[in-house]
Design an enzyme around this catalytic site. Structure first.
Site, PDB file in Angstrom:
ATOM      1  N   GLY A 125     -14.515  -5.856 -36.436  1.00 32.36           N
ATOM      2  CA  GLY A 125     -15.106  -4.539 -36.439  1.00 32.36           C
ATOM      3  C   GLY A 125     -16.307  -4.129 -37.141  1.00 32.36           C
ATOM      4  N   ASN A 177     -19.116  -3.132 -35.774  1.00 32.65           N
ATOM      5  CA  ASN A 177     -20.178  -2.452 -35.220  1.00 32.65           C
ATOM      6  C   ASN A 177     -20.315  -0.931 -35.699  1.00 32.65           C
ATOM      7  OD1 ASN A 177     -17.493  -2.181 -33.617  1.00 32.65           O
ATOM      8  ND2 ASN A 177     -18.433  -0.399 -32.860  1.00 32.65           N
ATOM      9  N   THR A 178     -19.465  -0.488 -36.694  1.00 37.66           N
ATOM     10  CA  THR A 178     -19.586   0.959 -37.104  1.00 37.66           C
ATOM     11  C   THR A 178     -18.942   0.953 -38.474  1.00 37.66           C
ATOM     12  OG1 THR A 178     -18.941   3.188 -36.854  1.00 37.66           O
ATOM     13  CG2 THR A 178     -17.334   1.500 -35.973  1.00 37.66           C
ATOM     14  N   GLY A 179     -18.912   2.075 -39.386  1.00 36.09           N
ATOM     15  CA  GLY A 179     -18.017   2.193 -40.613  1.00 36.09           C
ATOM     16  C   GLY A 179     -18.388   1.252 -41.445  1.00 36.09           C
ATOM     17  N   ILE A 180     -17.181   0.782 -42.149  1.00 34.51           N
ATOM     18  CA  ILE A 180     -17.418   0.018 -43.126  1.00 34.51           C
ATOM     19  C   ILE A 180     -18.042  -1.373 -42.976  1.00 34.51           C
ATOM     20  CG2 ILE A 180     -15.900  -0.996 -45.083  1.00 34.51           C
ATOM     21  CD1 ILE A 180     -13.999   1.088 -44.777  1.00 34.51           C
ATOM     22  N   GLY A 181     -17.398  -1.863 -41.814  1.00 29.82           N
ATOM     23  CA  GLY A 181     -17.643  -3.264 -41.205  1.00 29.82           C
ATOM     24  C   GLY A 181     -19.476  -3.409 -41.291  1.00 29.82           C
ATOM     25  N   TYR A 188       0.719   3.318 -39.317  1.00 32.17           N
ATOM     26  CA  TYR A 188      -0.625   2.608 -40.026  1.00 32.17           C
ATOM     27  C   TYR A 188       0.105   2.253 -41.319  1.00 32.17           C
ATOM     28  CZ  TYR A 188      -4.993   2.628 -42.218  1.00 32.17           C
ATOM     29  OH  TYR A 188      -6.320   2.281 -42.817  1.00 32.17           O
ATOM     30  N   SER A 205      -5.106  -1.112 -47.193  1.00 33.24           N
ATOM     31  CA  SER A 205      -5.641   0.525 -47.545  1.00 33.24           C
ATOM     32  C   SER A 205      -4.371   0.858 -48.590  1.00 33.24           C
ATOM     33  CB  SER A 205      -5.185   1.432 -46.379  1.00 33.24           C
ATOM     34  OG  SER A 205      -5.303   2.699 -46.879  1.00 33.24           O
TER      35      SER A 205
HETATM   36  N1  LIG Z   1     -11.868   5.214 -43.313  1.00 37.95           N
HETATM   37  C1  LIG Z   1     -10.994   5.190 -44.272  1.00 37.95           C
HETATM   38  O1  LIG Z   1     -10.788   6.173 -44.951  1.00 37.95           O
HETATM   39  C2  LIG Z   1      -9.988   3.905 -44.581  1.00 37.95           C
HETATM   40  C3  LIG Z   1      -9.405   3.939 -45.853  1.00 37.95           C
HETATM   41  C4  LIG Z   1      -8.513   2.911 -45.949  1.00 37.95           C
HETATM   42  C5  LIG Z   1      -8.740   1.719 -45.324  1.00 37.95           C
HETATM   43  N2  LIG Z   1      -9.640   1.771 -44.135  1.00 37.95           N
HETATM   44  C6  LIG Z   1      -9.650   0.637 -43.429  1.00 37.95           C
HETATM   45  O2  LIG Z   1     -11.066   0.058 -43.090  1.00 37.95           O
HETATM   46  C7  LIG Z   1     -11.189  -0.642 -42.126  1.00 37.95           C
HETATM   47  C8  LIG Z   1     -12.452  -0.334 -41.457  1.00 37.95           C
HETATM   48  O3  LIG Z   1     -12.313   1.342 -41.189  1.00 37.95           O
HETATM   49  P1  LIG Z   1     -13.391   2.115 -40.850  1.00 37.95           P
HETATM   50  O4  LIG Z   1     -13.373   3.164 -41.635  1.00 37.95           O
HETATM   51  O5  LIG Z   1     -14.755   1.445 -40.963  1.00 37.95           O
HETATM   52  O6  LIG Z   1     -13.221   2.555 -39.401  1.00 37.95           O
HETATM   53  P2  LIG Z   1     -13.871   2.703 -38.249  1.00 37.95           P
HETATM   54  O7  LIG Z   1     -15.331   3.166 -38.367  1.00 37.95           O
HETATM   55  O8  LIG Z   1     -13.174   3.367 -37.118  1.00 37.95           O
HETATM   56  O9  LIG Z   1     -14.362   1.291 -37.724  1.00 37.95           O
HETATM   57  C9  LIG Z   1     -13.172   0.665 -37.146  1.00 37.95           C
HETATM   58  C10 LIG Z   1     -13.665  -0.815 -36.417  1.00 37.95           C
HETATM   59  O10 LIG Z   1     -12.338  -1.414 -35.896  1.00 37.95           O
HETATM   60  C11 LIG Z   1     -12.541  -1.670 -34.580  1.00 37.95           C
HETATM   61  N3  LIG Z   1     -11.437  -1.789 -33.703  1.00 37.95           N
HETATM   62  C12 LIG Z   1     -10.459  -0.828 -33.507  1.00 37.95           C
HETATM   63  N4  LIG Z   1      -9.873  -1.334 -32.487  1.00 37.95           N
HETATM   64  C13 LIG Z   1     -10.158  -2.488 -32.567  1.00 37.95           C
HETATM   65  C14 LIG Z   1      -9.813  -3.639 -31.435  1.00 37.95           C
HETATM   66  N5  LIG Z   1      -8.323  -3.380 -30.805  1.00 37.95           N
HETATM   67  N6  LIG Z   1     -10.165  -4.876 -31.327  1.00 37.95           N
HETATM   68  C15 LIG Z   1     -11.337  -5.026 -31.939  1.00 37.95           C
HETATM   69  N7  LIG Z   1     -11.882  -4.038 -33.023  1.00 37.95           N
HETATM   70  C16 LIG Z   1     -11.273  -2.872 -32.899  1.00 37.95           C
HETATM   71  C17 LIG Z   1     -13.729  -0.517 -34.148  1.00 37.95           C
HETATM   72  O11 LIG Z   1     -14.098  -0.850 -32.795  1.00 37.95           O
HETATM   73  P3  LIG Z   1     -14.712   0.324 -31.724  1.00 37.95           P
HETATM   74  O12 LIG Z   1     -16.010   1.029 -32.215  1.00 37.95           O
HETATM   75  O13 LIG Z   1     -14.919  -0.614 -30.705  1.00 37.95           O
HETATM   76  O14 LIG Z   1     -13.513   1.406 -31.560  1.00 37.95           O
HETATM   77  C18 LIG Z   1     -14.574  -0.558 -35.215  1.00 37.95           C
HETATM   78  O15 LIG Z   1     -15.431  -1.340 -35.151  1.00 37.95           O
HETATM   79  C19 LIG Z   1      -9.911  -0.640 -41.387  1.00 37.95           C
HETATM   80  O16 LIG Z   1      -8.978  -1.714 -41.405  1.00 37.95           O
HETATM   81  C20 LIG Z   1      -9.224   0.704 -41.898  1.00 37.95           C
HETATM   82  O17 LIG Z   1      -7.691   0.602 -41.874  1.00 37.95           O
HETATM   83  C21 LIG Z   1     -10.235   2.873 -43.873  1.00 37.95           C
END
Ligand SMILES: NC(=O)c1ccc[n+]([C@@H]2O[C@H](COP(=O)([O-])OP(=O)(O)OC[C@H]3O[C@@H](n4cnc5c(N)ncnc54)[C@H](OP(=O)(O)O)[C@@H]3O)[C@@H](O)[C@H]2O)c1
Length: 285
Positions: free
Chosen positions: A18, A20-24, A173, A146
């Site tokens: 993951g 390609n966007t966000g935290i990753g 979730y 989380s």
């Molecule tokens: N955002 C928050 O406030 C928060 C808080 C606590 C924990 N987290 C955790 O932090 C982590 C990263 O979240 P983020 O905020 O960076 O979210 P995000 O911006 O939505 O990024 C999520 C990433 O996961 C990928 N993904 C989703 N479904 C997938 C699948 N079936 N196979 C492969 N990749 C998949 C997405 O790919 P696509 O772009 O192709 O969809 C995207 O690259 C997650 O585990 C989330 O649970 C986030």
């Protein structure tokens, strides 16, 4: 000579899901800056290549490559690990970062979507890459969980194989994030004597694409709420990946320091039960 060949072959190797966007995406930047070769395991080639182009603009010597991965499908997870192993025999760092929340339905193998992607996909990926991890000198597995796990009071096994039921998918979730913490602590128990260190973490509440499945009426909360940037959100992942002592294996982090997860997340019997059931499920495929 390609830019990839210019990188020292002894550079440590990381694989992050993951990315390609966000935290990753920002975690990748931090790894590149510390000299890692980084495999970005993501669903979309188009989105990932666009990010790679951006990274190379600011870090022209970076070694970053896309690996196709859909965590909702065991075959794709196995193929991803195979492609990695065709190119690398050893993996220094695995970051199980990808996650979904609020996406309802079932994965290809019939797991509730959040549990299937966030836990089962990463469980299988880690399993497939274990030999490569154990070939590294001081391997780490970082799993992005989380604080939402605090809303899960155990795992109802019968719901794991049913479509997402809770309103907004929040309860499902929470269970998947509880599973992330239990998995990380059991992984440490099973492999720390072989040199593997594991960390799970809460990254903060981040203004990322994570909220894409929220009803439009709730979007202003995300837009105007006190959320932090994805760059700030990558800090605890990077701390666990690069700086946390190996002796702190198995712990849960937030704000780059050890935190106590809930009593359910510290339940050793539940961790073992989840491990055994997950192992059985990946065998059945
Ligand atoms: N955002 C928050 O406030 C928060 C808080 C606590 C924990 N987290 C955790 O932090 C982590 C990263 O979240 P983020 O905020 O960076 O979210 P995000 O911006 O939505 O990024 C999520 C990433 O996961 C990928 N993904 C989703 N479904 C997938 C699948 N079936 N196979 C492969 N990749 C998949 C997405 O790919 P696509 O772009 O192709 O969809 C995207 O690259 C997650 O585990 C989330 O649970 C986030």
């Amino acid at each position: 000579m390609s830019h990839a060949e210019l990188i020292d072959s002894s550079a440590p190797v990381a694989l992050i899901t993951g990315a390609n966007t966000g935290i990753g995406r920002y975690t990748v930047l931090g790894l590149v800056e510390r000299g890692y070769k980084v495999y970005m395991a993501c669903r979309s080639e188009e989105k990932t290549q666009a990010v790679i182009v951006e990274i190379l603009k600011t870090h022209p010597n970076a070694w970053v490559q896309w690996l196709p991965l859909d965590l909702a499908n065991f075959s794709s997870v196995q193929d991803c690990a195979k492609s990695f192993l065709l190119n690398q025999s050893q993996l220094d760092l695995l970051i199980n970062n990808a996650g979904v929340g609020g996406e309802k339905g079932l994965t290809i193998q019939g797991f509730e979507m959040a549990f299937g992607v966030n836990h089962m996909g990463h469980f299988l990926l880690t399993h497939c890459l274990m030999d490569a991890l154990l070939r590294a000198r001081a391997p780490r597995v970082v799993t992005v969980a989380s604080n939402a796990h605090r809303f899960a009071w155990g795992i109802n096994w019968s719901k794991i194989r049913q479509e997402t039921r809770s309103i907004l998918g929040a309860k499902d979730y929470a269970v998947s994030k509880l599973a992330n913490i239990l998995f990380s602590s059991q992984l440490s128990k099973n492999y720390s004597h072989l040199g593997l260190s594991t960390y799970s973490l809460h990254p903060g509440v981040i203004r990322s694409e994570f909220w894409r499945h929220l009803p439009p009426g709730l979007m202003p909360l995300i837009k105007w709420g006190p959320l932090i940037s994805p760059q700030q959100g990558a800090c605890t992942s990077l701390h666990c990946a690069l700086d946390a002592p190996h002796s702190e294996t198995g712990f849960f982090y937030a704000n780059s320091s050890i935190k106590k997860p809930t009593v359910f997340a510290r339940n050793e019997y539940l961790a073992l039960e989840l491990w055994e059931k997950s192992s059985e499920w990946i065998k059945r495929g």
